[in-house]
Design a protein around this motif. Structure first.
Motif, PDB file in Angstrom:
ATOM      1  N   SER A 339     -11.301  -2.463   4.508  1.00 16.05           N
ATOM      2  CA  SER A 339     -11.004  -3.895   4.342  1.00 16.05           C
ATOM      3  C   SER A 339     -11.018  -4.345   2.893  1.00 16.05           C
ATOM      4  O   SER A 339     -10.809  -5.525   2.603  1.00 16.05           O
ATOM      5  N   LEU A 340     -11.256  -3.430   1.967  1.00 19.72           N
ATOM      6  CA  LEU A 340     -11.401  -3.813   0.562  1.00 19.72           C
ATOM      7  C   LEU A 340     -10.068  -4.030  -0.146  1.00 19.72           C
ATOM      8  O   LEU A 340     -10.046  -4.110  -1.378  1.00 19.72           O
ATOM      9  N   LEU A 341      -8.995  -4.126   0.597  1.00 16.97           N
ATOM     10  CA  LEU A 341      -7.668  -4.154  -0.005  1.00 16.97           C
ATOM     11  C   LEU A 341      -7.073  -5.553  -0.100  1.00 16.97           C
ATOM     12  O   LEU A 341      -5.902  -5.711  -0.454  1.00 16.97           O
ATOM     13  N   HIS A 342      -7.871  -6.594   0.204  1.00 15.15           N
ATOM     14  CA  HIS A 342      -7.305  -7.945   0.204  1.00 15.15           C
ATOM     15  C   HIS A 342      -7.095  -8.492  -1.195  1.00 15.15           C
ATOM     16  O   HIS A 342      -6.499  -9.545  -1.387  1.00 15.15           O
ATOM     17  N   GLY A 343      -7.626  -7.756  -2.198  1.00 12.30           N
ATOM     18  CA  GLY A 343      -7.302  -8.067  -3.584  1.00 12.30           C
ATOM     19  C   GLY A 343      -7.998  -9.291  -4.146  1.00 12.30           C
ATOM     20  O   GLY A 343      -8.997  -9.740  -3.602  1.00 12.30           O
ATOM     21  N   PRO A 344      -7.422  -9.850  -5.205  1.00 10.14           N
ATOM     22  CA  PRO A 344      -6.085  -9.523  -5.724  1.00 10.14           C
ATOM     23  C   PRO A 344      -6.072  -8.214  -6.521  1.00 10.14           C
ATOM     24  O   PRO A 344      -7.087  -7.892  -7.120  1.00 10.14           O
ATOM     25  N   PRO A 345      -4.897  -7.516  -6.483  1.00  9.38           N
ATOM     26  CA  PRO A 345      -3.701  -7.820  -5.685  1.00  9.38           C
ATOM     27  C   PRO A 345      -3.878  -7.299  -4.266  1.00  9.38           C
ATOM     28  O   PRO A 345      -4.548  -6.285  -4.053  1.00  9.38           O
ATOM     29  N   ALA A 346      -3.303  -7.966  -3.297  1.00 10.28           N
ATOM     30  CA  ALA A 346      -3.408  -7.544  -1.908  1.00 10.28           C
ATOM     31  C   ALA A 346      -2.542  -6.314  -1.671  1.00 10.28           C
ATOM     32  O   ALA A 346      -1.424  -6.211  -2.180  1.00 10.28           O
ATOM     33  N   LEU A 347      -3.084  -5.375  -0.900  1.00 10.49           N
ATOM     34  CA  LEU A 347      -2.359  -4.152  -0.562  1.00 10.49           C
ATOM     35  C   LEU A 347      -2.287  -4.006   0.949  1.00 10.49           C
ATOM     36  O   LEU A 347      -3.277  -4.265   1.650  1.00 10.49           O
ATOM     37  N   ALA A 348      -1.143  -3.576   1.447  1.00 10.01           N
ATOM     38  CA  ALA A 348      -1.000  -3.302   2.882  1.00 10.01           C
ATOM     39  C   ALA A 348      -1.749  -2.018   3.205  1.00 10.01           C
ATOM     40  O   ALA A 348      -1.462  -0.967   2.605  1.00 10.01           O
ATOM     41  N   PRO A 349      -2.711  -2.047   4.128  1.00  8.08           N
ATOM     42  CA  PRO A 349      -3.543  -0.863   4.400  1.00  8.08           C
ATOM     43  C   PRO A 349      -2.744   0.382   4.768  1.00  8.08           C
ATOM     44  O   PRO A 349      -3.180   1.497   4.468  1.00  8.08           O
ATOM     45  N   HIS A 350      -1.580   0.216   5.428  1.00 10.17           N
ATOM     46  CA  HIS A 350      -0.828   1.375   5.901  1.00 10.17           C
ATOM     47  C   HIS A 350       0.199   1.874   4.897  1.00 10.17           C
ATOM     48  O   HIS A 350       0.925   2.836   5.181  1.00 10.17           O
ATOM     49  N   LEU A 351       0.261   1.265   3.705  1.00  8.89           N
ATOM     50  CA  LEU A 351       1.132   1.776   2.646  1.00  8.89           C
ATOM     51  C   LEU A 351       0.652   3.150   2.215  1.00  8.89           C
ATOM     52  O   LEU A 351      -0.544   3.363   1.980  1.00  8.89           O
ATOM     53  N   ARG A 352       1.576   4.101   2.125  1.00 11.65           N
ATOM     54  CA  ARG A 352       1.200   5.436   1.672  1.00 11.65           C
ATOM     55  C   ARG A 352       0.848   5.405   0.182  1.00 11.65           C
ATOM     56  O   ARG A 352       1.590   4.844  -0.628  1.00 11.65           O
ATOM     57  N   THR A 353      -0.269   6.011  -0.154  1.00 13.03           N
ATOM     58  CA  THR A 353      -0.697   5.981  -1.559  1.00 13.03           C
ATOM     59  C   THR A 353       0.324   6.623  -2.489  1.00 13.03           C
ATOM     60  O   THR A 353       0.574   6.086  -3.579  1.00 13.03           O
ATOM     61  N   PRO A 354       0.949   7.762  -2.138  1.00 13.21           N
ATOM     62  CA  PRO A 354       1.989   8.303  -3.030  1.00 13.21           C
ATOM     63  C   PRO A 354       3.129   7.318  -3.263  1.00 13.21           C
ATOM     64  O   PRO A 354       3.739   7.324  -4.341  1.00 13.21           O
ATOM     65  N   GLU A 355       3.440   6.468  -2.272  1.00 14.51           N
ATOM     66  CA  GLU A 355       4.477   5.457  -2.471  1.00 14.51           C
ATOM     67  C   GLU A 355       4.022   4.423  -3.498  1.00 14.51           C
ATOM     68  O   GLU A 355       4.821   3.956  -4.319  1.00 14.51           O
ATOM     69  N   LEU A 356       2.732   4.073  -3.451  1.00 22.62           N
ATOM     70  CA  LEU A 356       2.197   3.142  -4.448  1.00 22.62           C
ATOM     71  C   LEU A 356       2.254   3.767  -5.841  1.00 22.62           C
ATOM     72  O   LEU A 356       2.601   3.090  -6.823  1.00 22.62           O
TER      73      LEU A 356
END
Length: 540
Positions: A339-356
């Protein structure tokens, strides 16, 4: 730091204190009893007097040892009462200048075997470098009433004219005007004693120290890339030799940074950025030392990124346990990390890290900075470090960690490779972190998976080990109790970066006349002839 700039502590900043303390040890040996407590009182009284003189010098804005205890006494009209500089054994000498002088081979610390017997007090070695260091300061103050009337050995109040005269000869700012004493201090830091004068003061350098030191022997005798040859060569050297070479090259490297950007003398940010992105090296030896210092900055940026993740983990965990009125089970801790992804900046939890990572490399991933957003890939590493520190969020820390690893992959060289593999007592080396992160990314994790990976490896177990090591003092922000992770409201501030000798570099090199600042207030540093010659001698 003891490997990158051996012998120089964060608070051993003023060059003249080396000759001043050598003078005190020389004077005491000639008149005092070999008693450590009496020597300690003698040094602290002398530092008190010296502090008064520095504070009364009209040319010097320096803060001397003991300034806090002196308070505003120097502003009074005198005569001045006598006192002691700091409440610590051997005073400021013991805190800031003793270990450097031992490392420089100037002082034999109490317990050192001399003539087959351990010395009961600190003594100067009987070498030309040590004698000149003490004698040149002694010559500078010999004609003052402070010395003629033996105030150094009395507890009588100090008349104001005695202190003011002493200041004109002894003040920290006067070293640059006294070439013989300045050269003696220079030799203390950057020279070694001839073999026939050499007296060992420590055990031989370990292979770790030797390997980091880079060119522990000359470039003519070995390759900087051959660590086995380096270790074998340096173990045949006197224990202090690799330290002298490393100290000279680190200072020379600092001067090359100053030559390009004078702000490194005054600005921590400019200093750190210059260490990460230095000018082109002037030699193979220079490339080694530049790589070492760049690796130190990588370690600090990793720490700032990790600190942001730690900070939000502690805050959110404390809030959740307050709400539940109990600790968190393992699955709940896992969910907390996700749940630590709400940021800022907010990140979608299911985004693949290599894509980021790909978005960061393409310049499309941004971080908020004030009222704007800036591309992560377009920022200096120092700015990224400052942004995650200001945002203090786990998501920003993850951005910086990923970008740091991307930039580290573009670095190479003997000094870089050796230094970034140095680990601490609690955390692995930054090279180990980057390698492990690369292996983790190969599994195509989501950003939530990566956040948990960081928390599980570098936050949860490490904090508990550190806190347990401090018992009986209770410093836990969280710990496992009866299968639950319990959080404690003991403050969740960021942990500070270790000092990396900016002030030591700046003030010592200024005192040694390696650079000048004719404008005073603007700190527009310009290399002197001595500074340029030092670079030439050490790096080319």
């Amino acid at each position: 730091m003891p490997l990158l700039l051996p012998g120089v502590l964060e608070l051993s900043r003023r060059a003249r204190y080396f000759s001043f303390h050598a003078f005190l040890l020389s004077e005491y040996r000639g008149r005092g009893k070999p008693d450590r407590k009496i020597l300690s009182a003698f040094i602290k009284r002398a530092e008190w007097d010296y502090g008064l003189a520095v504070q009364r010098c009209p040319k010097c804005p320096s803060s001397p040892i003991g300034a806090r205890r002196l308070g505003t006494l120097a502003q009074e009209s005198g005569p001045f009462p006598r006192g002691e500089s700091v409440e610590s054994p051997l005073g400021g000498y013991g805190l800031y200048y003793r270990s450097p002088l031992i490392a420089f081979g100037i002082v034999a610390g109490a317990g050192t075997l001399l003539g087959g017997e351990p010395t009961p007090i600190d003594l100067l070695y009987d070498t030309q470098r040590a004698r000149q260091l003490a004698d040149t300061f002694g010559a500078a103050v010999a004609d003052t009433a402070y010395c003629r009337e033996r105030y150094l050995w009395t507890t009588n109040p100090l008349p104001v004219d005695v202190v003011d005269e002493y200041a004109t000869a002894a003040c920290l700012c006067q070293l640059r005007t006294r070439p013989k004493e300045r050269d003696a201090v220079h030799a203390a830091l950057f020279a070694a004693d001839p073999a026939d004068e050499y007296i060992p003061t420590s055990s031989p350098a370990t292979n770790t120290e030797v390997t980091l030191a880079g060119a522990g022997a000359s470039a003519a005798s070995m390759s900087d890339d051959d660590s086995e040859t380096l270790a074998a060569t340096a173990t045949e050297m006197e224990p202090s030799s690799w330290q002298v070479i490393q100290r000279r090259r680190s200072v020379g490297h600092y001067l090359t940074l100053l030559e390009v950007d004078p702000k490194v003398t005054a600005s921590e940010n400019a200093y750190r950025e210059a260490l990460w992105a230095p000018p082109p090296p002037r030699s193979a030896e220079h490339a080694v030392v530049a790589g070492q210092w760049s690796a130190l900055i990588a370690k600090d940026v990793w720490q700032e990124a990790l600190c942001s993740i730690w900070s939000q983990f502690c805050r959110d965990g404390l809030n959740r346990t307050h709400t539940l009125e109990r600790g968190l089970g393992w699955q709940e801790v896992h969910e907390l990390a996700y749940s630590l992804l709400h940021g800022p900046p907010a990140l979608a939890p299911h985004l693949r890290t290599p894509e980021l990572v790909a978005e960061i490399a393409a310049g499309t991933a941004t971080l908020p900075s004030g009222t704007t957003r800036v591309a992560v890939s377009g920022c200096s590493l120092e700015k990224l470090s400052g942004m995650t520190k200001e945002l203090d969020t786990a998501a920003s820390g993850l951005f910086v960690l990923l970008e740091l690893a991307r930039r580290m992959a573009q670095r190479s060289g003997a000094g870089w490779e050796r230094a970034c593999r140095i680990e601490s007592g609690w955390q692995p080396s930054v090279a180990t972190v980057a390698t492990a992160l690369g292996a983790h990314l190969d599994t195509q994790p989501t950003v939530a998976d990566t956040m948990w990976w960081v928390v599980a490896r570098f936050v949860l177990p490490v904090h508990e080990r550190i806190a347990y090591s401090k018992l009986p003092e209770f410093t836990f922000r969280f710990r496992w109790e009866d299968g639950l992770l319990r959080f404690y409201d003991l403050g969740v501030g960021r942990f500070p970066l270790a000092a990396i000798r900016k002030e030591s570099f700046s003030q010592l090199t200024r005192d040694l006349d390696f650079w000048d600042d004719s404008t005073g207030l603007s700190r527009s540093a310009v290399l002197t002839d001595r500074g340029r010659a030092f670079i030439q001698e050490t790096l080319t």
